[in-house]
Design a protein around this motif. Structure first.
Motif, short mmCIF file in Angstrom:
data_model
loop_
_atom_site.label_atom_id
_atom_site.label_comp_id
_atom_site.label_asym_id
_atom_site.label_seq_id
_atom_site.Cartn_x
_atom_site.Cartn_y
_atom_site.Cartn_z
N ALA A 7 0.98 -1.13 0.14
CA ALA A 7 0.26 -0.27 -0.20
C ALA A 7 0.72 1.43 0.33
CB ALA A 7 -0.91 0.20 1.45
N ALA A 8 2.14 1.09 0.11
CA ALA A 8 3.22 2.42 0.28
C ALA A 8 2.48 2.84 -1.92
CB ALA A 8 4.21 2.05 0.31
N THR A 9 2.79 4.51 -0.96
CA THR A 9 2.36 5.55 -1.92
C THR A 9 3.93 6.42 -2.33
OG1 THR A 9 -0.18 4.86 -2.04
CG2 THR A 9 0.75 6.66 -2.94
N ALA A 10 3.92 6.26 -3.00
CA ALA A 10 5.18 7.79 -3.69
C ALA A 10 4.82 8.43 -4.33
CB ALA A 10 6.23 6.72 -3.58
N LEU A 11 5.33 9.91 -4.07
CA LEU A 11 4.75 10.66 -5.61
C LEU A 11 6.21 11.59 -5.79
CD1 LEU A 11 3.00 12.63 -7.06
CD2 LEU A 11 3.33 14.64 -5.16
N ILE A 12 5.77 11.03 -6.78
CA ILE A 12 7.30 12.05 -8.42
C ILE A 12 7.24 13.35 -8.39
CG2 ILE A 12 9.16 11.41 -9.60
CD1 ILE A 12 8.83 9.25 -7.69
N LEU A 13 8.14 13.96 -8.02
CA LEU A 13 8.42 15.25 -8.31
C LEU A 13 9.10 15.39 -9.48
CD1 LEU A 13 7.11 17.62 -5.41
CD2 LEU A 13 5.61 16.42 -7.94
N GLY A 14 9.28 15.60 -11.24
CA GLY A 14 10.51 15.67 -11.73
C GLY A 14 10.86 14.48 -12.79
N GLY A 17 12.57 13.10 -16.08
CA GLY A 17 13.77 13.19 -15.98
C GLY A 17 14.60 12.02 -15.80
N GLY A 18 15.77 12.37 -15.44
CA GLY A 18 16.83 10.74 -15.64
C GLY A 18 16.57 10.19 -14.21
N ILE A 19 16.80 11.46 -12.79
CA ILE A 19 16.57 10.61 -11.79
C ILE A 19 15.18 10.28 -11.44
CG2 ILE A 19 17.29 12.95 -10.83
CD1 ILE A 19 18.65 9.36 -8.89
N GLY A 20 14.23 11.34 -11.37
CA GLY A 20 13.41 11.27 -11.46
C GLY A 20 12.94 9.76 -11.40
N GLY A 21 12.85 9.67 -12.94
CA GLY A 21 12.55 8.63 -13.71
C GLY A 21 12.74 7.22 -12.80
N ALA A 22 14.23 7.34 -12.82
CA ALA A 22 14.83 5.98 -12.52
C ALA A 22 14.26 5.57 -10.86
CB ALA A 22 16.54 5.88 -12.28
N ASP A 209 22.46 2.02 -10.60
CA ASP A 209 22.33 1.95 -9.15
C ASP A 209 22.26 2.88 -8.15
OD1 ASP A 209 24.09 -0.10 -9.74
OD2 ASP A 209 26.29 0.61 -9.83
N LEU A 210 22.44 3.80 -8.17
CA LEU A 210 21.20 5.44 -7.53
C LEU A 210 20.52 5.12 -6.79
CD1 LEU A 210 22.63 7.98 -6.04
CD2 LEU A 210 22.19 8.76 -7.55
N ALA A 211 19.67 4.67 -7.96
CA ALA A 211 17.60 4.71 -7.66
C ALA A 211 17.56 3.57 -6.72
CB ALA A 211 17.28 4.35 -9.26
N GLU A 212 18.57 2.54 -7.06
CA GLU A 212 18.00 0.96 -6.39
C GLU A 212 18.45 1.55 -4.95
OE1 GLU A 212 18.16 -2.66 -5.04
OE2 GLU A 212 16.62 -1.96 -6.97
N THR A 213 19.59 2.17 -4.42
CA THR A 213 20.13 2.99 -3.53
C THR A 213 18.97 3.57 -2.89
OG1 THR A 213 22.69 2.80 -4.21
CG2 THR A 213 21.58 3.64 -2.49
N PHE A 214 18.67 4.31 -3.82
CA PHE A 214 16.89 5.83 -3.26
C PHE A 214 15.93 4.93 -2.34
CE2 PHE A 214 18.55 9.45 -5.37
CZ PHE A 214 18.44 10.51 -4.31
N ALA A 215 15.04 3.18 -3.43
CA ALA A 215 14.70 2.75 -3.35
C ALA A 215 14.86 1.90 -1.64
CB ALA A 215 14.67 1.60 -4.49
N ARG A 216 16.22 1.47 -1.80
CA ARG A 216 16.49 0.71 -0.66
C ARG A 216 16.24 1.36 1.14
NH1 ARG A 216 21.47 -3.58 -2.35
NH2 ARG A 216 20.87 -4.19 -4.25
N LEU A 217 16.64 2.58 0.82
CA LEU A 217 17.07 3.42 2.02
C LEU A 217 15.23 3.62 2.23
CD1 LEU A 217 19.84 5.29 0.83
CD2 LEU A 217 19.32 4.04 3.10
N ILE A 218 14.29 3.83 1.12
CA ILE A 218 13.07 4.96 1.12
C ILE A 218 11.95 3.56 2.27
CG2 ILE A 218 10.98 5.03 -0.37
CD1 ILE A 218 12.54 6.48 -2.54
N GLU A 219 13.01 2.45 1.76
CA GLU A 219 12.01 1.29 2.66
C GLU A 219 12.19 0.78 3.84
OE1 GLU A 219 12.34 -2.03 -0.26
OE2 GLU A 219 10.47 -1.40 -1.23
N LYS A 220 13.19 1.73 4.39
CA LYS A 220 13.93 1.72 6.08
C LYS A 220 13.71 2.84 6.20
CE LYS A 220 17.37 -1.89 4.32
NZ LYS A 220 16.88 -3.03 4.82
#
Length: 332
Positions: A7-14, A17-22, A209-220
């Motif tokens: 049920a986790a929901t995120a809003l992406i602004l940007g 763009g490259g980093i926001g899309g990733a 790699d950077l996007a994967e790092t963001f995702a893992r951190l967001i889940e903690k």
């Protein structure tokens, strides 16, 4: 890996763009519901190439009401947005982060995610960056980035935030970068390499790699501080030539190298525009600055890291820069 909280929901602004899309794509792969704000949702959806599309919402990140409405029901707001065409960047960036803060408060304390830069620090005097390093940049760009981070720190703990600082981006899906706009020419085989590096020690961040790092951190969220400032080490070009050699390896032949015309940019900088923007970041190509990722490693166990030769080859393939000879040389 799938996020246990579907049920986790995120809003992406940007998100266009490259980093926001990733980041949005990485969260979608992990089972998140991802919303994305766009002035033209149909156009944004048509251009999406990162797997399952997010839920596109019509709106403008420069309009507070639009951001607040889009953020309703979210636990995360990814602030990876810039003014259209980077026009009036210095006047609009701070109001835009203000809109994200207002939206996070209205959503009940959603965590703001901000991709950080090295421009907050004085090149030449700062050699290692961690969460405690004083931010003392004298440039206009650095001062604004520093103020953005100050506003986030001031808002915690009511509005938690995560800043993940990285070097220059490269990778599939990002065309506004030093790699794609300077070193090579998108859509054309690599015939020459323009090298912006003036010295050794430049830091690069491979976008997947950077996007994967963001995702893992967001889940903690329970392991993150209310105001968390982390560093992504990425690829450090210790000699100033490793990125060049990786491009040559991907193409499969020796490629001539030309130095970036910093002297010309300095001559034109007084007239403003692109040369002025470029000259502001010249010191970061001249002086080494290492990003200390020890806190990040403690949180995740390791930093996602694709070997440089593989990362560069995938980037060049996505940019359409490998001709038949270059592609075959990798398969041989």
């Amino acid at each position: 890996m799938t996020n246990e909280n579907t049920a986790a929901t995120a809003l992406i602004l940007g998100a266009t763009g490259g980093i926001g899309g990733a980041i949005g794509a990485a969260l979608r792969r992990r089972g998140w519901t991802v919303k994305a704000l766009a002035r033209d949702p149909a156009q944004a959806a048509a251009g999406w190439q990162n797997g399952p599309s997010p839920l596109w919402i019509a709106g403008d990140a420069m309009n507070e009401a639009d951001v607040v409405a889009a953020a309703a029901g979210t636990s995360v707001i990814v602030h990876a947005v810039n003014p259209p065409g980077y026009r009036n960047w210095d006047r609009l960036v701070l109001p835009m982060i203000g809109n994200s803060l207002a939206a996070a408060r209205a959503a009940g304390g959603a965590r703001i995610i901000l991709p950080g830069t090295v421009y907050n620090f004085e090149a030449g005097t700062t050699t290692v960056v961690d969460s405690t390093t004083p931010q003392s940049a004298r440039s206009r760009k650095g001062a604004i980035r520093t103020e953005m981070e100050r506003l986030l720190e001031e808002a915690a703990p009511d509005v938690p935030s995560l800043i993940l600082r990285a070097g220059d981006f490269f990778g599939p899906g990002i065309r506004q970068s030093w790699f794609a706009q300077t070193m090579v020419t998108p859509g054309a085989p690599v015939r020459r390499i323009v090298n912006p590096a003036i010295g050794a020690g430049h830091s690069w961040a491979y976008l997947p790699d950077l996007a994967e790092t963001f995702a893992r951190l967001i889940e903690k969220p329970d392991r993150l501080d209310a105001f968390e400032r982390l560093q992504f080490e990425g690829h450090v070009d210790a000699s100033g030539t490793e990125m060049i050699e990786a491009v040559r390896a991907a193409v499969g032949r020796d490629i001539p190298v030309r130095a970036f015309p910093w002297w010309l940019m300095r001559c034109l900088a007084p007239f403003g525009g692109f040369p002025r923007e470029v000259v502001e970041v010249e010191p970061y190509w001249r002086h080494p600055m290492r990003l200390d990722n020890r806190r990040l490693q403690r949180l995740l166990g390791n930093e996602p890291h694709t070997p440089l030769d593989t990362a560069v080859r995938h980037t060049l393939e996505a940019l359409g820069c490998l001709d038949q000879r270059g592609t075959l040389s990798q398969a041989a």
